[in-house]
Design a protein around this motif. Sequence first.
Motif, PDB file in Angstrom:
ATOM      1  N   ASP A 150      -0.078   5.151   6.440  1.00 58.64           N
ATOM      2  CA  ASP A 150      -1.147   4.486   5.871  1.00 58.64           C
ATOM      3  C   ASP A 150      -2.851   3.547   7.038  1.00 58.64           C
ATOM      4  OD1 ASP A 150      -0.529   4.284   3.199  1.00 58.64           O
ATOM      5  OD2 ASP A 150       1.648   2.554   3.710  1.00 58.64           O
ATOM      6  N   ILE A 151      -3.473   3.126   6.087  1.00 63.64           N
ATOM      7  CA  ILE A 151      -4.876   3.068   7.474  1.00 63.64           C
ATOM      8  C   ILE A 151      -5.373   2.508   6.598  1.00 63.64           C
ATOM      9  CG2 ILE A 151      -6.825   5.007   8.015  1.00 63.64           C
ATOM     10  CD1 ILE A 151      -4.784   7.011   7.724  1.00 63.64           C
ATOM     11  N   ILE A 152      -6.152   1.202   7.811  1.00 65.22           N
ATOM     12  CA  ILE A 152      -7.510   0.974   7.493  1.00 65.22           C
ATOM     13  C   ILE A 152      -8.592   1.452   8.620  1.00 65.22           C
ATOM     14  CG2 ILE A 152      -8.325  -1.795   7.487  1.00 65.22           C
ATOM     15  CD1 ILE A 152      -5.749  -2.507   7.629  1.00 65.22           C
ATOM     16  N   LEU A 153      -9.612   1.611   7.805  1.00 67.84           N
ATOM     17  CA  LEU A 153     -11.393   2.148   8.598  1.00 67.84           C
ATOM     18  C   LEU A 153     -12.121   0.476   8.409  1.00 67.84           C
ATOM     19  CD1 LEU A 153     -11.835   5.381   6.802  1.00 67.84           C
ATOM     20  CD2 LEU A 153     -11.227   5.221   8.877  1.00 67.84           C
ATOM     21  N   ASP A 154     -12.867   0.661   9.417  1.00 73.22           N
ATOM     22  CA  ASP A 154     -13.020  -0.894  10.223  1.00 73.22           C
ATOM     23  C   ASP A 154     -14.353  -0.170  10.668  1.00 73.22           C
ATOM     24  OD1 ASP A 154     -14.108  -2.569  11.450  1.00 73.22           O
ATOM     25  OD2 ASP A 154     -12.314  -3.146  12.114  1.00 73.22           O
ATOM     26  N   GLY A 155     -15.393  -0.564   9.920  1.00 73.43           N
ATOM     27  CA  GLY A 155     -17.119  -0.062  10.875  1.00 73.43           C
ATOM     28  C   GLY A 155     -16.707   1.819  10.171  1.00 73.43           C
ATOM     29  N   PHE A 156     -16.395   2.259   9.238  1.00 70.90           N
ATOM     30  CA  PHE A 156     -16.535   3.470   8.940  1.00 70.90           C
ATOM     31  C   PHE A 156     -16.397   3.787   7.381  1.00 70.90           C
ATOM     32  CE2 PHE A 156     -15.635   8.145   7.954  1.00 70.90           C
ATOM     33  CZ  PHE A 156     -16.614   8.638   8.092  1.00 70.90           C
ATOM     34  N   PRO A 157     -17.068   4.573   6.468  1.00 71.42           N
ATOM     35  CA  PRO A 157     -17.832   4.839   6.941  1.00 71.42           C
ATOM     36  C   PRO A 157     -18.718   3.816   6.214  1.00 71.42           C
ATOM     37  CG  PRO A 157     -17.027   4.478   3.851  1.00 71.42           C
ATOM     38  CD  PRO A 157     -16.457   4.340   4.939  1.00 71.42           C
ATOM     39  N   ARG A 158     -20.268   4.339   6.978  1.00 73.04           N
ATOM     40  CA  ARG A 158     -21.571   3.221   7.489  1.00 73.04           C
ATOM     41  C   ARG A 158     -23.076   3.316   6.790  1.00 73.04           C
ATOM     42  NH1 ARG A 158     -19.640   0.101  12.068  1.00 73.04           N
ATOM     43  NH2 ARG A 158     -21.235  -1.733  12.432  1.00 73.04           N
ATOM     44  N   THR A 159     -22.742   4.711   6.519  1.00 75.49           N
ATOM     45  CA  THR A 159     -24.295   5.579   5.471  1.00 75.49           C
ATOM     46  C   THR A 159     -23.435   6.168   4.580  1.00 75.49           C
ATOM     47  OG1 THR A 159     -23.349   7.722   6.712  1.00 75.49           O
ATOM     48  CG2 THR A 159     -24.596   6.389   7.750  1.00 75.49           C
TER      49      THR A 159
ATOM     50  N   LYS B 207      -0.781   8.567   0.431  1.00 73.01           N
ATOM     51  CA  LYS B 207      -0.587   6.967   1.888  1.00 73.01           C
ATOM     52  C   LYS B 207      -1.815   6.398   1.017  1.00 73.01           C
ATOM     53  CE  LYS B 207       2.570   7.799   3.668  1.00 73.01           C
ATOM     54  NZ  LYS B 207       4.032   6.525   4.465  1.00 73.01           N
ATOM     55  N   LYS B 208      -2.285   5.430   1.552  1.00 77.21           N
ATOM     56  CA  LYS B 208      -3.184   4.099   1.697  1.00 77.21           C
ATOM     57  C   LYS B 208      -4.541   4.552   2.223  1.00 77.21           C
ATOM     58  CE  LYS B 208      -0.479   0.649  -0.762  1.00 77.21           C
ATOM     59  NZ  LYS B 208      -0.027   0.036  -0.435  1.00 77.21           N
ATOM     60  N   ILE B 209      -5.695   4.750   2.264  1.00 74.01           N
ATOM     61  CA  ILE B 209      -6.924   4.627   3.213  1.00 74.01           C
ATOM     62  C   ILE B 209      -7.831   3.323   2.629  1.00 74.01           C
ATOM     63  CG2 ILE B 209      -8.776   5.352   4.159  1.00 74.01           C
ATOM     64  CD1 ILE B 209      -7.902   7.873   3.932  1.00 74.01           C
ATOM     65  N   ILE B 210      -6.935   1.556   3.052  1.00 75.49           N
ATOM     66  CA  ILE B 210      -7.848   1.074   3.084  1.00 75.49           C
ATOM     67  C   ILE B 210      -9.401   0.937   3.815  1.00 75.49           C
ATOM     68  CG2 ILE B 210      -8.330  -1.914   3.020  1.00 75.49           C
ATOM     69  CD1 ILE B 210      -5.098  -1.206   2.712  1.00 75.49           C
TER      70      ILE B 210
ATOM     71  N   LYS C 292     -14.515  -7.936   9.441  1.00 74.18           N
ATOM     72  CA  LYS C 292     -14.015  -7.108   9.748  1.00 74.18           C
ATOM     73  C   LYS C 292     -13.096  -6.423  10.557  1.00 74.18           C
ATOM     74  CE  LYS C 292     -17.549  -3.899   9.804  1.00 74.18           C
ATOM     75  NZ  LYS C 292     -18.670  -4.423  10.136  1.00 74.18           N
ATOM     76  N   GLY C 293     -12.791  -6.684  11.919  1.00 74.84           N
ATOM     77  CA  GLY C 293     -11.927  -6.212  13.156  1.00 74.84           C
ATOM     78  C   GLY C 293     -10.637  -7.932  12.170  1.00 74.84           C
ATOM     79  N   THR C 294     -11.473  -9.157  11.603  1.00 76.85           N
ATOM     80  CA  THR C 294     -10.534 -10.036  11.757  1.00 76.85           C
ATOM     81  C   THR C 294      -9.372  -9.745  10.700  1.00 76.85           C
ATOM     82  OG1 THR C 294     -11.775 -11.529  12.467  1.00 76.85           O
ATOM     83  CG2 THR C 294      -9.966 -12.771  11.403  1.00 76.85           C
ATOM     84  N   PHE C 295      -9.939  -9.658   9.567  1.00 77.77           N
ATOM     85  CA  PHE C 295      -8.888  -9.250   8.334  1.00 77.77           C
ATOM     86  C   PHE C 295      -8.126  -8.199   8.144  1.00 77.77           C
ATOM     87  CE2 PHE C 295     -13.252 -11.352   6.527  1.00 77.77           C
ATOM     88  CZ  PHE C 295     -12.237 -12.444   5.893  1.00 77.77           C
ATOM     89  N   ALA C 296      -8.856  -6.747   9.345  1.00 79.04           N
ATOM     90  CA  ALA C 296      -7.487  -5.800   9.640  1.00 79.04           C
ATOM     91  C   ALA C 296      -6.807  -5.990  10.218  1.00 79.04           C
ATOM     92  CB  ALA C 296      -8.767  -4.640  10.406  1.00 79.04           C
ATOM     93  N   ARG C 297      -7.253  -7.100  11.262  1.00 79.34           N
ATOM     94  CA  ARG C 297      -6.043  -7.658  12.152  1.00 79.34           C
ATOM     95  C   ARG C 297      -4.946  -8.419  11.606  1.00 79.34           C
ATOM     96  NH1 ARG C 297      -9.557  -6.223  15.661  1.00 79.34           N
ATOM     97  NH2 ARG C 297     -10.571  -8.704  15.726  1.00 79.34           N
ATOM     98  N   MET C 298      -5.347  -9.200  10.826  1.00 79.12           N
ATOM     99  CA  MET C 298      -4.353 -10.192   9.639  1.00 79.12           C
ATOM    100  C   MET C 298      -3.890  -8.807   8.685  1.00 79.12           C
ATOM    101  SD  MET C 298      -6.733 -12.714   9.100  1.00 79.12           S
ATOM    102  CE  MET C 298      -5.581 -14.777   8.607  1.00 79.12           C
ATOM    103  N   LEU C 299      -4.124  -7.852   7.999  1.00 79.70           N
ATOM    104  CA  LEU C 299      -4.024  -7.393   7.624  1.00 79.70           C
ATOM    105  C   LEU C 299      -2.672  -6.132   7.982  1.00 79.70           C
ATOM    106  CD1 LEU C 299      -6.224  -5.361   4.932  1.00 79.70           C
ATOM    107  CD2 LEU C 299      -4.534  -7.493   4.050  1.00 79.70           C
ATOM    108  N   CYS C 300      -2.967  -6.308   9.307  1.00 74.26           N
ATOM    109  CA  CYS C 300      -1.641  -5.218  10.327  1.00 74.26           C
ATOM    110  C   CYS C 300      -1.049  -5.680  10.234  1.00 74.26           C
ATOM    111  CB  CYS C 300      -2.676  -4.956  11.167  1.00 74.26           C
ATOM    112  SG  CYS C 300      -3.903  -3.047  10.799  1.00 74.26           S
ATOM    113  N   GLU C 301      -1.201  -7.997   9.813  1.00 79.41           N
ATOM    114  CA  GLU C 301       0.587  -7.958  10.146  1.00 79.41           C
ATOM    115  C   GLU C 301       1.904  -8.499   8.934  1.00 79.41           C
ATOM    116  OE1 GLU C 301      -0.883 -12.612  11.512  1.00 79.41           O
ATOM    117  OE2 GLU C 301      -1.989 -11.197  13.247  1.00 79.41           O
ATOM    118  N   THR C 302       0.823  -7.670   8.014  1.00 75.94           N
ATOM    119  CA  THR C 302       1.464  -7.505   6.623  1.00 75.94           C
ATOM    120  C   THR C 302       1.913  -6.028   6.932  1.00 75.94           C
ATOM    121  OG1 THR C 302      -0.105  -6.960   5.610  1.00 75.94           O
ATOM    122  CG2 THR C 302      -0.056  -9.046   5.572  1.00 75.94           C
ATOM    123  N   HIS C 303       1.786  -5.460   7.666  1.00 71.99           N
ATOM    124  CA  HIS C 303       2.137  -4.168   6.768  1.00 71.99           C
ATOM    125  C   HIS C 303       1.563  -3.131   8.164  1.00 71.99           C
ATOM    126  CE1 HIS C 303       3.650  -0.441   4.241  1.00 71.99           C
ATOM    127  NE2 HIS C 303       2.270  -0.393   4.805  1.00 71.99           N
ATOM    128  N   PRO C 304       3.032  -1.898   8.645  1.00 67.23           N
ATOM    129  CA  PRO C 304       2.262  -0.895   9.652  1.00 67.23           C
ATOM    130  C   PRO C 304       0.667  -0.374   9.510  1.00 67.23           C
ATOM    131  CG  PRO C 304       4.333  -0.174   8.848  1.00 67.23           C
ATOM    132  CD  PRO C 304       3.591  -1.375   7.753  1.00 67.23           C
TER     133      PRO C 304
END
Length: 197
Positions: free
Chosen positions: A87-96, A14-17, A27-39
């Motif tokens: 498949d996952i999108i991580l938004d805001g992590f990692p930050r360190t 599986k993918k972790i983007i 980040k949030g806007t792009f994550a939501r747009m990517l979620c419209e193209t794939h679950p």
Amino acid sequence: MSGSLHCGIVLDMKKIIVLMGGQGVGKGTFARMLCETHPFKHIETGALLRESAKTNTKIADIMARGELVPEEDLLSLVSENINTDQDIILDGFPRTTEQAKWLVNNYADKADIHVIYLDVPEETMIQRIQKRIREGGGRADDANIDTIKRRLNIFWTVTIPAINWLKNVPNIKFSDVDVKGDVNDNITMIIKALEDK
Ligand code: AMP
């Protein structure tokens, strides 16, 4: 997509983007747009923490000051939510860098990790935060100029070293995407970066 060999059967990983970038970059806007193209499962640490902050004053105070929530809180929050069955999108992590190392050490052998650095200059981040304020986002950490400056400073001093560390990890993918422009052009470039590697 890469696969791993188990008992002679090649299993697709599986993918972790991982969407990384400064405050307000989208980040949030792009994550939501990517979620419209794939679950994808969208894991947004800022949103999860804003939920925790409703009942946890320690987290609420840290966030209102624009500081980073302690590593142990973050790592348990992310491990509760991450599941490499999808498949996952991580938004805001990692930050360190510590969070980046934790991600690579625990998940690079279980998922196909692709880091997308959403690259814009600081003036673009400030313009986008101002737009978010004008549009009435109502975030407590957007309400105060000192908090905004502290978050930007943390991005340059703490998150950029984590991004630079991830850039050199051999078994993950990394793309630097210039997203200064229009949102539709930006998402097209992000999708192209994801397809090209
Ligand atoms: P965001 O919505 O991504 O801008 O995050 C809002 C706030 O949540 C940040 O300013 C931090 O206080 C906290 N936060 C979100 N993600 C993390 C993280 N990965 N590590 C530490 N604190 C975080």
